[in-house]
Design an enzyme around this catalytic site. Structure first.
Site, PDB file in Angstrom:
ATOM      1  N   GLY A 100      58.521 -53.731 -76.779  1.00 51.90           N
ATOM      2  CA  GLY A 100      59.097 -52.594 -77.481  1.00 51.90           C
ATOM      3  C   GLY A 100      59.352 -51.397 -76.600  1.00 51.90           C
ATOM      4  N   ARG A 101      58.664 -51.323 -75.457  1.00 56.32           N
ATOM      5  CA  ARG A 101      58.904 -50.209 -74.528  1.00 56.32           C
ATOM      6  C   ARG A 101      58.735 -50.649 -73.072  1.00 56.32           C
ATOM      7  NH1 ARG A 101      53.622 -46.224 -74.918  1.00 56.32           N
ATOM      8  NH2 ARG A 101      52.049 -47.816 -75.338  1.00 56.32           N
ATOM      9  N   ARG A 187      52.465 -63.944 -72.472  1.00 54.02           N
ATOM     10  CA  ARG A 187      51.273 -63.718 -73.299  1.00 54.02           C
ATOM     11  C   ARG A 187      51.065 -64.883 -74.259  1.00 54.02           C
ATOM     12  NH1 ARG A 187      51.621 -57.947 -73.679  1.00 54.02           N
ATOM     13  NH2 ARG A 187      53.086 -57.250 -72.082  1.00 54.02           N
ATOM     14  N   ASP A 260      48.966 -60.710 -78.663  1.00 55.17           N
ATOM     15  CA  ASP A 260      50.126 -60.343 -77.852  1.00 55.17           C
ATOM     16  C   ASP A 260      49.732 -59.529 -76.630  1.00 55.17           C
ATOM     17  OD1 ASP A 260      49.744 -58.497 -80.269  1.00 55.17           O
ATOM     18  OD2 ASP A 260      50.935 -57.217 -78.959  1.00 55.17           O
ATOM     19  N   ASN A 261      48.451 -59.193 -76.507  1.00 54.04           N
ATOM     20  CA  ASN A 261      47.961 -58.483 -75.330  1.00 54.04           C
ATOM     21  C   ASN A 261      47.105 -59.384 -74.437  1.00 54.04           C
ATOM     22  OD1 ASN A 261      49.163 -56.105 -76.172  1.00 54.04           O
ATOM     23  ND2 ASN A 261      47.330 -55.346 -77.195  1.00 54.04           N
TER      24      ASN A 261
END
Length: 493
Positions: A100-101, A187, A260-261
């Protein structure tokens, strides 16, 4: 030199690119350019990381590099893209997520992926603005290099740039971009994304890419009847187990261990509301957003296993046999405790293995918790105490000195038996003098907001070599000030 469409010239900085992930095809990402920021300036940079990726460190200080690593110009040969993934956040399926960033510039021929974090909105930003702020970028830059200095697998940070552009968080802050690098940013959530949509061909394409590129031994493994996907799950489980052992031993709290991390390579990634423990509080929750305490320090090893179970479910269409998947996960349960015990023995200066090691380690951790002892300071003082045979400075850390004396008696007996290596030397190379405490990061951030980046540079220098003494900098290894306990870090951090 190269010509930009607007007529300006800029350097390629000597970087040559491969694009392994981009070759997977458009199902895995969206190509897009970073969004420029006005009036960029340097905040920090790492010459060591520049050399890793094949960039001459002197070129990192140029205006060409400043513009490129802010996202204002494209480096020739780069192929910027944002990847798509899904995942479980705080134990709940969150559906499609994605970068997203963060925008991946590509992979250098030295084998490092280069990613700009905070370079603008992407199709996966959801309600976000795609930006990072100076505060969080400084934390990620310093923590990445601090973890590397500690010998813990991690993404690295090449540089930070800042801009006066306003970004709204809890308050209005200024924008920043951190350039981070890793062998891969794949991931668990990348696999979950395609499994959830029953896109088995894409799932297999991704798994084959990861195996062939990063885990080739899984192809040749005779385990699991030659099932390379089960072998992959086992290899990731074991890397993750060793990573958790290192986190726990050094007192590191990640703060937001969503699937997701979680790195498929067993790296520490996505530094947000992390914290190194001050006082040893096993149930400490460092993320102010984690109201249920899911990611408390003492829950991290079990959360990692839960996340691996989610990865196993995602890989099941390829593994095909639930029993094989279960068997592949089982190694975590043995590798983590063994790796943790090895780490703790090293912290105690013990090189041998004895039946009562667990009792000794459990005993000191219980005492640290009961007495609220500062975790980094205890281990460093104990290292000095063994070297000097003077344990009074360690005793001073405990309100219950009698209990500590009882533990010390057992510990001293084991030290006397351990003749394999000088205990103090091992301990001083295992127990860091400097860690990135919250208040140290906060002081550097406050100065940086006023345009003074010297504290960022000082911390970077200390944390790159955290086991060294660094004379004249003892204040950075001292007890945290009272105000440190009031620092709140959340997912916006």
């Amino acid at each position: 030199m190269n010509q930009r469409a607007d007529g300006d010239t800029f350097s390629d900085l000597g970087l040559a690119w491969n694009h392994g992930f981009a070759a997977l095809g458009p199902d895995f990402f969206t190509e897009l350019r970073p969004t420029p920021l006005p009036a960029p300036h340097w905040v920090g940079m790492s010459s060591a990381v520049a050399q890793l990726i094949g960039l001459e460190p002197s070129l990192l200080r140029t205006d060409e590099a400043l513009q490129a690593f802010t996202g204002n110009t494209l480096l020739p040969g780069s192929q910027p893209l944002a990847t798509v993934y899904s995942g479980h956040q705080f134990g709940v399926w969150a559906g499609q997520l994605g970068d997203g960033r963060a925008i991946l510039l590509g992979e250098t021929t030295h084998g490092w992926e280069v990613q700009l974090k905070g370079a603008g909105r992407t199709p996966y930003s959801r309600m976000g603005d795609g930006r990072a702020v100076l505060r969080s970028s400084i934390r990620e830059f310093l923590s990445s290099e601090a973890m590397h200095g500690l010998g813990i697998p991690t993404s690295r940070a090449l540089c930070i740039t800042g801009s006066p552009a306003p970004v709204q968080r809890e308050t209005v802050e200024t924008a920043s971009v951190v350039t981070r690098v890793a062998r891969s940013f794949v991931r668990f959530g990348h696999f979950e994304h395609f499994a959830a949509r029953d896109l088995v061909p894409q799932l297999q394409t991704l798994a084959d890419y990861v195996i062939d590129r990063y885990y080739p031994e899984c192809r040749a493994s005779a385990d699991f009847g030659g099932n390379a996907y089960a072998a992959l799950l086992q290899a990731v489980s074991e890397r993750t187990a060793r990573l958790m052992a290192q986190w726990q031993a050094v007192g590191f709290c990640h703060g937001v261990m969503n699937t997701d991390n979680m790195s498929i390579l067993g790296l520490t990634i996505d530094y947000g509301p992390f914290q190194f423990l001050d006082a040893f509080v096993p149930g400490h929750v460092c993320n102010h957003s984690d109201t249920q305490g899911r990611y408390a320090y003492n829950r991290q090893p079990n959360v990692a296993y839960w996340n691996l179970f989610c990865l196993a479910q995602a890989l099941l269409p390829l593994i095909k046999d639930p029993e094989l998947a279960k068997q592949a996960l089982e190694s975590y349960k043995s590798v983590f405790p063994e790796a943790f015990m090895d780490r703790m023995r090293a912290k105690l200066g013990l090189t041998g293995t004895r039946d009562n090691d667990a009792e000794l380690i459990d005993g000191i951790l219980l005492l640290l918790a009961q007495n609220g002892v500062d975790y980094p300071i205890f281990w460093r003082r104990l290292s000095y105490a063994v070297a000097r045979q003077d344990f009074e400075p360690v005793r001073d850390l405990f309100a219950d000195r009698a209990a500590f004396d009882n533990w010390l008696l057992s510990y001293s007996e084991l030290l006397a038996l351990d003749i394999h290596a000088p205990a103090a030397d091992l301990m001083l190379k295992t127990n860091p003098k400097f860690v990135l405490r919250n208040h140290l990061g906060e002081q550097a951030i406050r100065a940086a907001k006023l345009g003074d980046f010297s504290e960022v540079q000082t911390l970077q220098r200390l944390l790159e070599h955290p086991f060294d003494e660094h004379p004249g900098h003892d204040a950075y290894a001292a007890f945290p000030p009272d105000w440190a306990s009031s620092i709140e870090i959340s997912c916006s951090s």
